[in-house]
Design an enzyme around this catalytic site. Structure first.
Site, PDB file in Angstrom:
ATOM      1  N   SER A 107       7.845  20.517 -10.191  1.00  0.00           N
ATOM      2  CA  SER A 107       7.734  20.726 -11.640  1.00  0.00           C
ATOM      3  C   SER A 107       8.884  20.055 -12.382  1.00  0.00           C
ATOM      4  CB  SER A 107       7.765  22.235 -11.917  1.00  0.00           C
ATOM      5  OG  SER A 107       8.030  22.491 -13.274  1.00  0.00           O
ATOM      6  N   TYR A 130       6.008  17.036 -18.128  1.00  0.00           N
ATOM      7  CA  TYR A 130       5.566  17.559 -19.428  1.00  0.00           C
ATOM      8  C   TYR A 130       5.912  16.518 -20.489  1.00  0.00           C
ATOM      9  CZ  TYR A 130       4.856  22.448 -17.915  1.00  0.00           C
ATOM     10  OH  TYR A 130       4.391  23.593 -17.332  1.00  0.00           O
ATOM     11  N   THR A 156       1.009  17.135 -17.237  1.00  0.00           N
ATOM     12  CA  THR A 156       0.442  18.412 -17.693  1.00  0.00           C
ATOM     13  C   THR A 156       0.278  18.407 -19.209  1.00  0.00           C
ATOM     14  OG1 THR A 156       1.409  19.561 -15.811  1.00  0.00           O
ATOM     15  CG2 THR A 156       0.788  20.920 -17.705  1.00  0.00           C
ATOM     16  N   LYS A 255      -3.353  17.099 -15.846  1.00  0.00           N
ATOM     17  CA  LYS A 255      -3.527  18.504 -15.460  1.00  0.00           C
ATOM     18  C   LYS A 255      -3.698  19.387 -16.688  1.00  0.00           C
ATOM     19  CE  LYS A 255      -1.122  22.223 -12.958  1.00  0.00           C
ATOM     20  NZ  LYS A 255      -0.605  23.102 -14.001  1.00  0.00           N
ATOM     21  N   HIS A 279      -3.973  26.646 -16.342  1.00  0.00           N
ATOM     22  CA  HIS A 279      -2.557  26.956 -16.115  1.00  0.00           C
ATOM     23  C   HIS A 279      -2.411  28.345 -15.477  1.00  0.00           C
ATOM     24  CE1 HIS A 279       1.269  24.897 -17.357  1.00  0.00           C
ATOM     25  NE2 HIS A 279       1.779  26.039 -16.949  1.00  0.00           N
TER      26      HIS A 279
END
Ligand code: FNR
Length: 383
Positions: A107, A130, A156, A255, A279
């Site tokens: 992540s 992100y 994402t 995603k 999510h």
């Protein structure tokens, strides 16, 4: 407690080991948690079709995805702050994934940095990004992922704003609570291991590995939540994806897709794959279960994109159900987070072995000898 046998056992072990605040962060979802429950309930509703007397002595679980061979169609999906669940948590999970022959996706908001995790494994892992307001900082993250050799970028898109997770508000994880407030709410910092105290109280330069230097004065999770609020970019559009696409040579997986229209857009703007995902019920409560959103998306773009599904996968039986509905692979979030919290690297390895054994049994008893041939015929169609 006896040896954990299933993902739900690992969940209980995690609950026992973690401060309540941390357990609730992993376990909880947004608002009334309807979508969180729906993800699991919808999986349970799907009935596998038992078949007998077919030769199931040889089963092929491996599959090809984005140029890689996966030992089974399971990816350890991005889970933020995993270094709070076990000491240098992301490195432990990445090692377990590597040993099992599965991709690990780090992540953006991990505790261990890209560089630290890279040093702990033999082969590069996937990276999740992100959209951050500061494009210079995004570029830096992309370069660091390239430097670490990441073969796949997971972008994402379902977090332009954060859905409120009331368990985190109640526990004090999100919000403006001081350390004293946290202590009053049961997070007894002193009773937890040093590594956990350090991350919570902050002050260590590598607290939030990938973004630490962007928030040099951060003092733990409060500042982190604020940083996310300020720096995640709610103005993102498909044009911004094109910006990312132009800067990453390898496969990109978008995603957070739940709608066939968005899946078509993903194909049009040059994504290589998508993750059908809500999510894990942590964003917009009330949206469909991922596994219910999957079939119309497969119909819309299944021939153009590789489709991964996540949300509610708690067993190898669930893996087969998702494949039968057209996913190439599933990703897991909580399953590995619970196992990491409950037993570190060894726990994640044991949990992955369990998933594999369950998948094998599900394949054998539905007469499916190769995951790549899994289709609707493995399910009892309900009217
Ligand atoms: C997540 N998820 C997530 N996704 C992402 O793209 N970046 C992230 O940093 C995180 N962080 C995160 C933390 C925790 C504690 C959880 C549980 C989940 C979402 C994750 O990748 C995945 O979509 C869901 O977890 C899938 O649902 P299950 O498998 O948890 O039911």
């Amino acid at each position: 407690m006896t040896r954990p046998a299933s993902v739900s056992d690992w969940r209980l072990r995690a609950q026992k080991r973690l401060p309540r605040m941390m357990f609730d962060y992993i376990d909880g979802g947004a608002y009334a948690e309807a979508t969180l429950r729906r993800n699991v309930a919808a999986m349970e509703e799907i009935a596998l079709r038992q078949r007998v007397l077919t030769d199931v002595s040889k089963l092929k679980l491996s599959t090809e995805l984005f140029g890689q061979t996966l030992a089974m169609p399971v990816i350890l999906g991005p889970v933020g702050m995993a270094g709070l669940y076990a000491h240098r948590g992301e490195t432990q999970a990445a090692r377990a994934a590597e040993a099992a022959g599965l991709p690990f996706c780090l992540s953006t908001v991990s505790i261990c940095s890209l560089e630290e995790v890279r040093k702990s494994v033999a082969k590069p892992f996937w990276f999740q990004l992100y959209m951050i307001r500061d494009r210079g900082f995004m570029m830096e993250l992309l370069n660091r992922a390239k430097e670490a050799g990441s073969p796949v970028l997971v972008f994402t898109v379902d977090l332009p704003v954060t859905g409120a997770r009331y368990r985190d508000v109640r526990s004090g994880l999100s919000g403006e609570l001081t350390l004293a407030d946290k202590l009053r709410r049961g997070f007894n910092v002193l009773s937890h291991p040093r590594w956990m105290r350090e991350v919570f109280i902050g002050g260590r330069p590598h607290t939030f590995g990938n973004i630490a230097h962007a928030m040099p004065n951060a003092k733990g999770t409060n500042d982190f939540a604020q940083w996310i609020g300020k720096n995640f970019d709610p103005s993102v559009t498909w044009r911004d994806f094109e910006w990312v696409r132009a800067r990453w040579d390898g496969p990109i997986v978008i995603k957070g897709i739940l709608d066939p229209e968005d899946a078509r857009m993903a194909a049009e703007v040059g994504a290589d794959g998508i993750v059908v995902s809500n999510h894990g019920g942590r964003q917009l409560d009330g949206v469909p279960a991922s596994v219910d959103a999957l079939p119309p998306i497969v119909e819309a773009v299944g021939s153009r994109l590789d489709i991964v599904m996540d949300g509610g996968v708690r067993s190898g039986l669930d893996v087969l159900k998702a494949l039968a509905l057209g996913a190439k692979s599933v990703a897991i979030g909580r399953a590995w987070a619970y196992a990491l919290a409950g037993g570190g690297e060894v726990g994640v390895s044991a949990m992955l072995k369990t998933l594999k054994a369950e998948l094998e049994v599900a394949m054998a008893l539905t007469g499916c000898t190769d995951v790549e041939t899994a289709g609707r015929s493995l399910l009892v169609e309900h009217s």
